[in-house]
Motif scaffolding. Sequence first.
Motif, PDB file in Angstrom:
ATOM      1  N   PHE A  69       0.639  -1.245   0.057  1.00 38.98           N
ATOM      2  CA  PHE A  69       0.073   0.035   0.092  1.00 38.98           C
ATOM      3  C   PHE A  69       0.746   1.373  -0.038  1.00 38.98           C
ATOM      4  O   PHE A  69       0.800   2.073  -0.648  1.00 38.98           O
ATOM      5  CB  PHE A  69      -0.837  -0.161   1.214  1.00 38.98           C
ATOM      6  N   SER A  70       1.751   1.322   0.981  1.00 37.53           N
ATOM      7  CA  SER A  70       2.844   2.412   0.985  1.00 37.53           C
ATOM      8  C   SER A  70       3.477   2.597  -0.634  1.00 37.53           C
ATOM      9  O   SER A  70       3.500   3.959  -0.885  1.00 37.53           O
ATOM     10  CB  SER A  70       3.720   2.151   2.171  1.00 37.53           C
ATOM     11  N   LEU A  71       3.953   1.526  -1.362  1.00 40.75           N
ATOM     12  CA  LEU A  71       4.794   1.829  -2.593  1.00 40.75           C
ATOM     13  C   LEU A  71       3.363   2.576  -3.291  1.00 40.75           C
ATOM     14  O   LEU A  71       3.940   3.372  -3.992  1.00 40.75           O
ATOM     15  CB  LEU A  71       5.001   0.455  -2.908  1.00 40.75           C
ATOM     16  N   CYS A  72       2.292   2.133  -3.351  1.00 38.38           N
ATOM     17  CA  CYS A  72       1.503   2.432  -4.221  1.00 38.38           C
ATOM     18  C   CYS A  72       1.050   3.895  -4.043  1.00 38.38           C
ATOM     19  O   CYS A  72       1.149   4.855  -4.726  1.00 38.38           O
ATOM     20  CB  CYS A  72      -0.072   1.611  -4.122  1.00 38.38           C
ATOM     21  N   ALA A  73       0.938   4.469  -2.735  1.00 37.08           N
ATOM     22  CA  ALA A  73       0.823   5.879  -2.488  1.00 37.08           C
ATOM     23  C   ALA A  73       2.105   6.677  -2.577  1.00 37.08           C
ATOM     24  O   ALA A  73       1.698   7.593  -3.113  1.00 37.08           O
ATOM     25  CB  ALA A  73       0.432   5.718  -0.583  1.00 37.08           C
ATOM     26  N   ALA A  74       3.219   6.176  -2.462  1.00 36.89           N
ATOM     27  CA  ALA A  74       4.383   6.866  -2.766  1.00 36.89           C
ATOM     28  C   ALA A  74       4.614   7.137  -4.357  1.00 36.89           C
ATOM     29  O   ALA A  74       4.787   8.279  -4.724  1.00 36.89           O
ATOM     30  CB  ALA A  74       5.617   6.165  -2.453  1.00 36.89           C
ATOM     31  N   ASP A  75       4.091   6.108  -5.202  1.00 42.68           N
ATOM     32  CA  ASP A  75       4.191   6.257  -6.595  1.00 42.68           C
ATOM     33  C   ASP A  75       2.914   7.134  -7.013  1.00 42.68           C
ATOM     34  O   ASP A  75       3.457   8.105  -7.734  1.00 42.68           O
ATOM     35  CB  ASP A  75       3.695   4.884  -7.122  1.00 42.68           C
TER      36      ASP A  75
END
Length: 294
Positions: free
Chosen positions: A215-221
């Motif tokens: 989830f964090s990687l998706c939000a960072a992207d």
Amino acid sequence: MGYYHHEILVRPARARPDLWRLGLGLLLAGAVYQALVYTSYGLAALAMGDAAATAVFHGVFTSTLTSTETLLLLYSFGFLAVGIFVAARLLQDRRPFGLTGPFFRAYADFAQVTAALGVLYAGLGVLLPTDVEVYRNVTFGTWLTLLPLALPALLVQTSAEELLFRGYLQQQLAARFNRRVVWMGVPAALFAVGHYMPETAGENAKYLALWAGLFSLCAADLTARTGTLGAAIGLHFANNVLAVLVTSLPGAASGLSLYTYAFSASSEAMQPLIAIDFAVIGLSWLTCRVALRV
């Protein structure tokens, strides 16, 4: 990847990119948060008496089983946001909209993402299996009455977490390091660790932590693609509406949900749902990108 908009957020951080400033800022943000929590406790004690205030704060930070406790917990994340703003201002000379991106753009990103995800989740609610056993947690009338308080509370909570992980932490790391594995990976790892709770989730804890990292990687992207926190907050908000207000796990922070699952976070029955959640977060990320055309 089209991350050129990320520079809108990172440019103000380049003036003071020192890691010691970031570390001290995180400590300062935590200290401000704690100070405001204890200040609110002191004010409550003056108004209610020591015993009543202690009971309320103990319930909020240990059980959060009732609607009032859950609301207070969610709104307390506003203290964290204040701490982040104070730390960023004092140690990096950054203003609030420097962390979020231009207000109207951030708001537009948030609105588009939440609308698109609302349609997606409504469709998935029809298509996904419906034989999962749940219990009614509160009456529908009570749930509707609480909704005007619960939705802003969730917005406060999700915004504060995004300010910390995709705002302050990601942007200051990006100002110091060019490698995406650092400025995307470090916040994702910390976010995953923060969601690793073997005491309540047992063997499922590692899967839930991995989901949080994804989830964090998706939000960072999304943050890097848009140059605002609006999309990340929208993704987080839409996810938490389902997980906190619609159907939650029994236990902590379940006081506002319409339904609760008939099993705990540590149950084997959770594992198929976790697998579905991995697929849903990937689909949610794609939906956000399509909605925003990024």
